[in-house]
Enzyme design. Sequence first.
Site, short mmCIF file in Angstrom:
data_model
loop_
_atom_site.label_atom_id
_atom_site.label_comp_id
_atom_site.label_asym_id
_atom_site.label_seq_id
_atom_site.Cartn_x
_atom_site.Cartn_y
_atom_site.Cartn_z
N ASP A 129 0.11 10.16 11.14
CA ASP A 129 1.17 9.32 11.66
C ASP A 129 0.96 8.95 13.11
O ASP A 129 0.44 9.71 13.92
CB ASP A 129 2.52 10.04 11.51
CG ASP A 129 2.99 10.02 10.07
OD1 ASP A 129 3.18 8.90 9.55
OD2 ASP A 129 3.14 11.09 9.47
N TYR B 165 0.24 3.07 -3.65
CA TYR B 165 0.55 2.77 -2.26
C TYR B 165 -0.76 2.35 -1.58
O TYR B 165 -1.64 3.19 -1.34
CB TYR B 165 1.15 4.01 -1.59
CG TYR B 165 1.68 3.82 -0.18
CD1 TYR B 165 0.96 3.13 0.80
CD2 TYR B 165 2.92 4.35 0.18
CE1 TYR B 165 1.46 2.97 2.08
CE2 TYR B 165 3.42 4.20 1.47
CZ TYR B 165 2.68 3.52 2.41
OH TYR B 165 3.17 3.39 3.69
N GLU C 231 11.72 6.18 0.53
CA GLU C 231 10.78 7.28 0.74
C GLU C 231 11.43 8.25 1.71
O GLU C 231 11.70 7.89 2.86
CB GLU C 231 9.47 6.77 1.35
CG GLU C 231 8.55 6.14 0.35
CD GLU C 231 7.22 5.72 0.98
OE1 GLU C 231 6.34 5.30 0.23
OE2 GLU C 231 7.08 5.78 2.22
#
Lengths: 258, 420
Positions: A52, A167, A41
Amino acid sequence: MAIHFHKKPGLVIYFTAGDPDLATTREMALAAIDNGADVIELGVPFSDPLADGPVIQRASERAVAKGTRLIDVLGICKEIRAARAEAGIILFSYLNPVLQMGLEKFAKAAKDAGADGVLLTDMIVEEAGEYLKVMHATGLVPVFLAAPTSPDERLKAIAENSLGFVYAISRVGITGTQTELASDAKGLVERLRKFTTLPIALGFGVSTPEHVRAVGEFADAAVVGSAIVGLIEKTAAAEAPKAVGEFVRRLSGGTENA
Amino acid sequence: MGTTATMVRPAGVATNSAPGRFGAYGGRYVPETLMAALLELDAAYAEAQADPAFHAELDGLLKDYCGRPTPLYFAKRLTETLGGAKIYLKREDLLHTGAHKINNALGQVMLARRMGKKRIIAETGAGQHGVATATVCALFGLECVVYMGEEDMRRQELNVFRMRLLGAEVRGVGSGSATLKDAINEAMRDWVTNVRTTFYILGSALGSHPYPTMVRDFQRVISKEMKRQIVEHEGRMPDAVIACVGGGSNAIGAFYEFIPEQNVALIGVEAGGRGMALGEHAARFAPNGGGVPGVLQGTYSYVLQDAAGQIAATHSVSAGLDYASVGPEHAMLHDSGRATYTSATDDEALEGVKVLSRTEGIIPALESAHAIAEVMKLAPKMGKDKIVIVNVSGRGDKDIGILTREMDLSGDGARKVSGL
């Protein structure tokens, strides 16, 4: 070139592109592939990475400060593809840099650079109509995130609109390492299986060979991100490809040949 | 799809009929983990909107606790000084906690209670939304965490103390430019982590659907009152309504009920900062200012950014206007031409503070002073039969620290009988 997991579980390795620099990202990606990563990725650094945790935030900040742009990430994608024909490559980005390039232009460039697919952190299925059209027309696989908080009807839509793999996010929260795998994770993967035969990769908080092995008991692949990015942060650029290669080999120790 | 269409509505941005769209703008661009919470919020909000008991409780508290309706005050000396249009001031500065922010914080905290959420988080720029949230959490006995950029904590330290006094935890955010945008990032990270127990009281008409609609609905009381009050005073609609625009909650509140009144000019005033170079201002709509449509923090709107889509730094003397994007409904009003957007520089805003203080005895917040700066330019060009309403969104007490540093009043004489 395609998304194919050669082991159980497969191994997906995330890099924030441009940290510490683009050439090192390329070398680290090659080292990861040579030591057992099935899919890379390539994270496009963004000024405001709100999904994040601190490790990837710092990496993004460093990469943005160095002037790393989406077009540069496409550049190293092409180089990685030229060097390693078999590995899967996913471009991982927030939506805004892609919008500024223009979705169609981005998709063409990504395809031309040898990417297999795209994951946009802040693109949900309801907003994805035109995005999906462009992905399909270009022959890129769109990968969507599935969360423990997603009810079944959302998981169904996520599974139906994903290609390549789904995912699954192991827990609520932002990216980052943790000592134990979340108990949310297995239930989410089981719920997703009702709606798809695609491989399911589990990420967020997967950071050790033990985690990878544990993920293999119920998911098809493990995504390791912050642990890699944190290792890079602590390692001199010249040493980083070797250190990443060794770490990925240890993570691969948690896998078996499929 | 051609280049022009791509600018207005690029591929990847959904159609107008999708939830929470304002023309091409708005939408929901969030990590999947938040989607269940946003859908739950959307449903709870729709249910509350349809419940007369919700409105009765909200209206009661707005009246008895917050002090609504706020006055619409004819600013006689300011009008005479500027020598043109009659100027009315909507006195949101007189509201409890000193700004319009409590209209929305109160509405959202009542929603949180209906939803059974015991933990409240918020972001704040100037601190007024943080104070309003801390206040309503004290009122209902809820846990409250406020994220605030460290730069803003420094320049609005009085509000930091107020929030702590009210029992809130203030968490400093040092990432990025350590201002409002970074505080929102951190609040969203908290929310995505604690989404099952936590209600995020977003302070402006920003972010993912349903926030821009919900915040506007809680703020539209401003223009509802203005409309009734100006008719009481003047027997007619105003010619213009002026409000400052950061995220845009006071402006959309002041504009909303006037949108169908085509003869009422709606003027939003952005932060012109130190000049039009990218990084020196927060004027998202300024031609050549660097603001183009994009996605930041959950919504599609104008965003100050570079050509590669990295969000630009911003600057304003007022923390509450110092933000790289703007509420999506303003983006629509801008493109349609229904509202116009201009800017005032730091210096013009500081002058606005001084002029309103000395003509009317009202010390406005630095944010609101941007709207004062605009009326100082506009009113003299308008006839004396024209009527302008300026929304004084907040009071300036919080800014005394900055003003002390930015203004030198020594030798800047006391009032003579006729002058400023």
